[in-house]
Design a protein around this motif. Structure first.
Motif, PDB file in Angstrom:
ATOM      1  N   LEU A   1      67.828  53.542  42.610  1.00 16.39           N
ATOM      2  CA  LEU A   1      66.902  54.634  42.921  1.00 16.39           C
ATOM      3  C   LEU A   1      67.032  55.019  44.389  1.00 16.39           C
ATOM      4  O   LEU A   1      67.193  54.155  45.258  1.00 16.39           O
ATOM      5  CB  LEU A   1      65.466  54.203  42.612  1.00 16.39           C
ATOM      6  N   LEU A   2      66.950  56.320  44.660  1.00 18.12           N
ATOM      7  CA  LEU A   2      67.164  56.803  46.027  1.00 18.12           C
ATOM      8  C   LEU A   2      65.885  56.709  46.840  1.00 18.12           C
ATOM      9  O   LEU A   2      64.815  57.094  46.377  1.00 18.12           O
ATOM     10  CB  LEU A   2      67.628  58.259  45.998  1.00 18.12           C
ATOM     11  N   SER A   3      66.007  56.205  48.072  1.00 20.82           N
ATOM     12  CA  SER A   3      64.853  56.191  48.970  1.00 20.82           C
ATOM     13  C   SER A   3      64.822  57.507  49.740  1.00 20.82           C
ATOM     14  O   SER A   3      65.739  58.324  49.627  1.00 20.82           O
ATOM     15  CB  SER A   3      64.982  55.034  49.952  1.00 20.82           C
ATOM     16  N   ALA A   4      63.768  57.701  50.527  1.00 23.47           N
ATOM     17  CA  ALA A   4      63.676  58.924  51.329  1.00 23.47           C
ATOM     18  C   ALA A   4      64.857  59.007  52.292  1.00 23.47           C
ATOM     19  O   ALA A   4      65.415  60.074  52.518  1.00 23.47           O
ATOM     20  CB  ALA A   4      62.351  58.944  52.093  1.00 23.47           C
ATOM     21  N   GLY A   5      65.230  57.867  52.846  1.00 25.64           N
ATOM     22  CA  GLY A   5      66.371  57.830  53.761  1.00 25.64           C
ATOM     23  C   GLY A   5      67.661  58.236  53.072  1.00 25.64           C
ATOM     24  O   GLY A   5      68.487  58.963  53.633  1.00 25.64           O
ATOM     25  N   ASP A   6      67.839  57.765  51.834  1.00 28.31           N
ATOM     26  CA  ASP A   6      69.026  58.134  51.061  1.00 28.31           C
ATOM     27  C   ASP A   6      69.069  59.646  50.843  1.00 28.31           C
ATOM     28  O   ASP A   6      70.105  60.281  51.005  1.00 28.31           O
ATOM     29  CB  ASP A   6      69.017  57.426  49.703  1.00 28.31           C
ATOM     30  N   ARG A   7      67.920  60.194  50.483  1.00 29.85           N
ATOM     31  CA  ARG A   7      67.866  61.633  50.226  1.00 29.85           C
ATOM     32  C   ARG A   7      68.216  62.425  51.486  1.00 29.85           C
ATOM     33  O   ARG A   7      68.905  63.441  51.424  1.00 29.85           O
ATOM     34  CB  ARG A   7      66.473  62.043  49.741  1.00 29.85           C
ATOM     35  N   ALA A   8      67.735  61.939  52.618  1.00 34.20           N
ATOM     36  CA  ALA A   8      68.032  62.613  53.882  1.00 34.20           C
ATOM     37  C   ALA A   8      69.534  62.581  54.160  1.00 34.20           C
ATOM     38  O   ALA A   8      70.116  63.586  54.576  1.00 34.20           O
ATOM     39  CB  ALA A   8      67.266  61.945  55.022  1.00 34.20           C
ATOM     40  N   ALA A   9      70.161  61.429  53.884  1.00 38.62           N
ATOM     41  CA  ALA A   9      71.608  61.313  54.108  1.00 38.62           C
ATOM     42  C   ALA A   9      72.369  62.265  53.200  1.00 38.62           C
ATOM     43  O   ALA A   9      73.352  62.892  53.614  1.00 38.62           O
ATOM     44  CB  ALA A   9      72.054  59.870  53.862  1.00 38.62           C
ATOM     45  N   VAL A  10      71.907  62.398  51.960  1.00 42.67           N
ATOM     46  CA  VAL A  10      72.543  63.317  51.015  1.00 42.67           C
ATOM     47  C   VAL A  10      72.430  64.748  51.521  1.00 42.67           C
ATOM     48  O   VAL A  10      73.408  65.494  51.549  1.00 42.67           O
ATOM     49  CB  VAL A  10      71.895  63.192  49.613  1.00 42.67           C
ATOM     50  N   ARG A  11      71.232  65.107  51.959  1.00 38.70           N
ATOM     51  CA  ARG A  11      71.014  66.469  52.453  1.00 38.70           C
ATOM     52  C   ARG A  11      71.893  66.759  53.662  1.00 38.70           C
ATOM     53  O   ARG A  11      72.530  67.799  53.760  1.00 38.70           O
ATOM     54  CB  ARG A  11      69.539  66.668  52.817  1.00 38.70           C
ATOM     55  N   GLU A  12      71.928  65.798  54.575  1.00 42.68           N
ATOM     56  CA  GLU A  12      72.711  65.986  55.802  1.00 42.68           C
ATOM     57  C   GLU A  12      74.190  66.193  55.475  1.00 42.68           C
ATOM     58  O   GLU A  12      74.842  67.099  55.999  1.00 42.68           O
ATOM     59  CB  GLU A  12      72.549  64.746  56.688  1.00 42.68           C
ATOM     60  N   ALA A  13      74.697  65.373  54.567  1.00 41.33           N
ATOM     61  CA  ALA A  13      76.111  65.477  54.187  1.00 41.33           C
ATOM     62  C   ALA A  13      76.392  66.828  53.544  1.00 41.33           C
ATOM     63  O   ALA A  13      77.427  67.451  53.788  1.00 41.33           O
ATOM     64  CB  ALA A  13      76.482  64.344  53.232  1.00 41.33           C
TER      65      ALA A  13
END
Lengths: 339, 373
Positions: B113-125
Motif C-alpha cells: 500500500l502506498l504511503s503519502a510519501g510514496d504518492r508524492a514521489a510518484v507525482r514528482e516523477a
C-alpha cells in the motif's frame, strides 16, 4: 482515485450480497421447499419438522457451503494460473490439471475400494494434489517449448484428454458398485457432501487462500513481467514454485470433492476483473474467491432445479455460462491488439 | 586505481554458460552517462541485462559503490538500480499513475500500500517527465512515446542511484528523443544519477554520453570518451558498414556512392553542393566534386558520395597542381554544374575552373537554377 475506491466498495458489496442471497436460495429451493422462517428457526435451535431439519442440515447446508468454498477455490486457482502463465485463457480445467487430479483420484478410489479400504478425505486430497502436480509438470514442460498462448492451452487440453481417457479406462474395469459413484463424481457434482468433507475442504482452502493473499504484493509485480519483477527485488523462482503449489492444492482439493468442474476457474476471474476494473491482486484475490462462489452457487442452483427431480451435471451449467465469457475475452483481446 | 562508483571487472556475459562477450571492463564515476553502441545482435542487451542482474554473469564481477552486485539481496539492489527494458511491460486495466507507482515497490510494506510519501514521489516523477496529464489514462491506450516516458517516470520514482536503459529512444520521435535525453541529463545533474544505456542513434550517443562502450559480437571493443571513440572510420568498422558511410565528425550518414567513372563535375563550396550531390546520387549519376577545402560543409558529403573528390588543405591557397588535376577531371566529364553564384576572394581556383568549363562548352549559364533544386 475516489471513483475507483467507490467502485471497489460497490463491487465487493455486490459480490457479498449475491453470495449471501444465493446461499439462502440454495438452501430454500429444492424438491422440498424450506421457507426462510424455518431456516432461521432451525438455525436458532428451535424445533422444525424432522424431514425439513434433515434436508437442511444433512443435505442443503453442507452442499451450499461446499459450492461456496470450492467455487471460490476454483476461481482463485484459475486466477493464479492466468497470472502464472500470463495467459488469459488458462485455468485448472483447460490446462488439464483438473483431469490429472481426476485420474489419480479415480485410480486411488478404485484401488482402495477394491480392497474394501475406506477412502479418507486426506488420501483423496493427497491423490488429487499429486495428479494436479503431474499435469502441471507436463504443462510446465510444454510451456518451456511453446511460448504461444494458444498452443499452451491446446497442449493442456490434450493432457486433459489423455487423463480422462485413462480415467474412463479405470472406470470400465471398476466393480459395479463403484461405477455409479465414480461416474457421477467424474462428471463433477456438489452432491453428497458431508460435514466432514466441508470441514476439511474449508481448512485446506482457507489456508491456501491466506497464503495466496500474503503473496499479493509480489504477484502484482509478477504481473508486470518477470524482468521488471526481478528488478523490483522479487524472488521469481520462489514465487513461481509457490504459485504452482497453491494452484495445484486448490485445484486438487476441488477435484477430490466435487470432481472436475469446467470454466469456473476460467470465467470467474474475468468477470470479476471487469466488475472491479483493476487487476491488483490485493483486491482480485478476495474478489475472485467471492466471484467464484457466486458463480458456483448460481450454477448449482440451476443444476439441481432446472430438471428436478433429475440433476444436471454442474459442468454442463458452468459451461453454458462460462464458455461465452471465454469467447468474449478472446474477441476483446483481439480488438485491443488491432487498435 | 581510481575508485569508480560503477565498475565492471573482467565481466563475461552470455546465455546458458556460453559466453557471448568476455572480459568487459567498465569504470564510471557517480553521475556519468555510459552509452553502449554496436550493431544489432552484438550483445548490447545481453550486457545490460547482465549488469542489471537479469541474467547471471559468466565471469568477473560488477561493483556498485565498491560492493559486488551479486552479493546484494534483490530488495537491496532494487533500491539502487532501476531498469527500462525493451520488453513491454504487461499491464491490464492499469492507469499510467498505477504503472508509475509500481516503482515504489521496494519501499512499500507487506501489502504494497502506498504511503503519502510514496504518492508524492510518484507525482514528482510524473511531473519531471511531463506525464501528469495522462495519469488516469489506461497504460495500453497511450502512444509508444508516452508509454516510454511513463516507464521512465516509473524508474525515476524507484529512486535509484543507477538506471539501466535498453534502447530507450527507439519508439520516440525527434522531439521526444531530445526531451527524454534532456530528462536523463537533468537527473544526472540534480540527483547524480548514473546512467547505463544502449542507443541506436550514434549522433545522440556522441552528444549525451560521458563514456561510450563499443559492443561488437564476440568482443567488447573500445571503452572511452566519445571523442576517443568517434574517430574517423571507427563506426564503419564497428558496424561493418559496406554500403554507404557514416561520418564520425558530423554524425551524418550517406548512402552508397553511384558506381563508375565521374560523368559530371560539381563545383561547390560552403554547403551549397550537398543537395546537388545527393540529387545526383539518387539519380545514380557518378560525379566528381571540387575544389573543396577539407573544412568545408560540403566536404564530408562529397567524400562520401563522389566518384572523385578534389580537396585542398584548409586555410591554405590551392596549389597549382590541384587546379590542373581538376581541369583534367573536367576534361573527363561530360558536364559541369556550378552551385556558386559568385566566388569569394579565396575561391579563385573554382572561378578559374568555371571559366575553363565555359570555354570548353561543358558549362551553360543558367544551369545554376536547376542545380539548386
Amino acid at each position: 482515485m475516489t471513483d475507483k475506491r467507490a467502485r471497489y466498495i460497490v463491487s465487493f458489496l455486490f459480490l457479498g450480497i449475491c453470495a449471501a442471497a444465493l446461499c439462502v436460495l440454495n438452501i430454500c429451493i429444492g424438491s422440498v421447499e424450506i421457507s426462510l422462517q424455518d431456516i432461521l428457526a432451525s438455525l436458532s435451535g428451535r424445533a422444525v419438522s424432522r424431514t425439513q431439519s434433515r434436508i437442511l442440515w444433512d443435505i442443503r447446508l453442507p452442499r451450499t457451503l461446499a459450492a461456496f468454498v470450492l467455487g471460490g477455490g476454483l476461481a482463485l486457482a484459475g486466477y493464479l494460473l492466468q497470472t502464472f502463465f500470463h495467459n488469459p485463457i488458462a485455468g485448472p480445467f483447460v490446462l488439464g490439471i483438473s483431469s490429472g487430479a481426476k485420474m489419480t483420484v479415480a485410480l486411488t478410489m478404485v484401488f482402495l475400494m477394491g480392497r474394501a479400504v475406506r477412502v479418507s478425505s486426506a488420501a483423496l486430497i493427497g491423490a488429487a494434489f499429486l495428479g494436479a502436480m503431474i499435469s502441471m509438470g507436463f504443462v510446465l514442460l510444454m510451456s518451456r517449448k511453446v511460448s504461444n498462448m494458444a498452443m499452451l492451452v491446446v497442449s493442456g487440453v490434450m493432457i486433459g484428454y489423455i487423463c480422462s481417457a485413462i480415467t474412463e479406462l479405470v472406470i470400465t474395469f471398476a466393480e459395479d458398485a463403484d461405477i455409479v459413484n465414480l461416474h457421477n463424481w467424474s462428471r463433477g457434482s456438489f452432491s453428497g457432501m458431508t460435514w466432514d468433507n466441508v470441514a476439511v475442504m474449508t481448512a485446506v482452502t482457507a489456508a491456501a487462500f491466506t497464503a495466496v493473499f500474503l503473496l499479493a504484493k509480489p504477484l502484482g509485480a509478477y504481473q508486470l513481467g518477470e524482468a521488471y519483477a526481478r528488478n523490483l527485488g522479487v524472488n521469481i523462482l520462489l514465487l513461481r514454485v509457490l504459485l504452482v503449489v497453491f494452484s495445484s492444492i486448490l485445484s486438487g482439493c476441488i477435484v477430490a470433492y466435487a470432481g472436475p468442474i469446467s470454466f469456473v476457474g476460467l470465467a470467474a476471474p474475468h468477470l470479476v476483473k471487469s466488475l472491479l476494473g483493476t487487476t491488483k491482486p490485493l483486491l482480485m484475490i478476495p474478489a475472485c474467491f467471492l466471484g467464484g462462489s457466486v458463480f458456483c452457487l448460481f450454477c448449482d442452483l440451476l443444476a439441481r432445479n432446472l430438471l428436478a427431480p433429475a440433476e444436471i451435471g454442474i459442468s454442463t451449467v458452468t459451461a453454458v455460462f462460462g464458455a461465452p465469457v471465454v469467447l468474449w475475452v478472446m474477441l476483446h483481446r483481439n480488438r485491443e491488439r488491432i487498435s | 586505481m581510481t575508485e569508480y562508483y560503477f565498475h565492471a571487472e573482467k565481466m563475461s556475459v552470455g546465455y546458458q554458460m556460453r559466453p557471448l562477450i568476455e572480459k568487459i571492463e567498465i569504470g564510471l564515476q557517480k553521475g556519468e552517462i555510459l552509452t553502449l553502441i554496436g550493431p544489432n545482435g552484438a550483445g548490447k542487451t545481453t550486457v545490460l541485462k547482465s549488469i542489471a542482474g537479469q541474467i547471471g554473469l559468466l565471469g568477473g564481477t560488477v561493483y556498485l559503490d565498491g560492493r559486488s552486485i551479486g552479493g546484494m539481496s534483490g530488495s537491496e539492489l532494487s533500491r539502487k538500480m532501476a531498469v527500462l527494458l525493451t520488453e513491454k511491460l504487461r499491464t491490464e486495466l492499469m492507469s499510467c499513475e498505477e504503472v508509475v507507482s509500481t516503482g515504489r515497490y521496494p519501499y512499500t510494506g507487506h501489502f504494497g500500500l502506498l504511503s503519502a510519501g510514496d504518492r508524492a514521489a510518484v507525482r514528482e516523477a510524473m511531473e519531471l517527465v511531463h506525464v501528469t496529464d495522462i495519469a488516469d489514462r489506461d497504460f495500453q491506450r497511450i502512444s509508444d512515446g508516452q508509454r516510454q516516458r511513463v516507464m521512465l517516470a516509473r524508474a525515476i520514482c524507484q529512486e535509484p542511484e543507477i538506471i539501466v536503459l535498453d534502447e530507450p529512444t527507439s519508439y520516440l520521435d525527434v522531439r521526444h528523443k531530445l526531451e527524454f535525453l534532456s530528462v536523463l541529463q537533468k537527473l544526472r545533474r540534480e540527483k547524480r544519477l548514473t546512467v547505463v544505456m544502449s542507443l541506436h542513434e550514434l549522433e545522440l550517443a556522441a552528444k549525451v554520453s560521458d563514456k561510450i562502450l563499443c559492443v561488437n559480437g564476440r568482443y567488447a571493443g573500445k571503452f572511452g570518451k566519445p571523442e576517443e571513440i568517434f574517430r574517423p572510420g571507427a563506426i564503419g568498422e564497428l558496424f561493418g558498414i559496406s554500403t554507404g558511410s557514416y561520418d564520425e565528425e558530423s554524425g551524418g550518414m550517406e548512402l552508397a556512392a553511384p558506381e563508375g567513372q565521374a560523368e559530371v563535375f560539381v563545383i561547390a563550396g560552403g554547403g551549397t553542393g550537398r543537395t546537388v550531390y545527393r540529387s545526383l546520387q539518387r539519380q545514380g549519376i557518378p560525379f566528381a566534386a571540387g575544389i573543396l577545402f577539407r573544412n568545408d560543409l560540403d566536404y564530408p558529403v562529397a567524400k562520401a558520395l563522389s566518384a572523385r573528390c578534389i580537396a585542398a588543405e584548409s586555410f591554405e591557397p590551392v596549389p597549382e597542381a590541384l587546379l590542373l588535376e581538376a581541369r583534367e577531371q573536367i576534361n573527363a566529364c561530360q558536364k559541369v554544374i556550378c552551385c556558386r553564384e559568385t566566388f569569394g576572394t579565396y575561391e579563385t581556383a573554382n572561378a578559374e575552373l568555371l571559366a575553363y568549363a565555359e570555354r570548353s562548352g561543358k558549362f551553360k549559364r543558367g544551369g545554376i537554377r536547376s542545380c539548386q533544386k
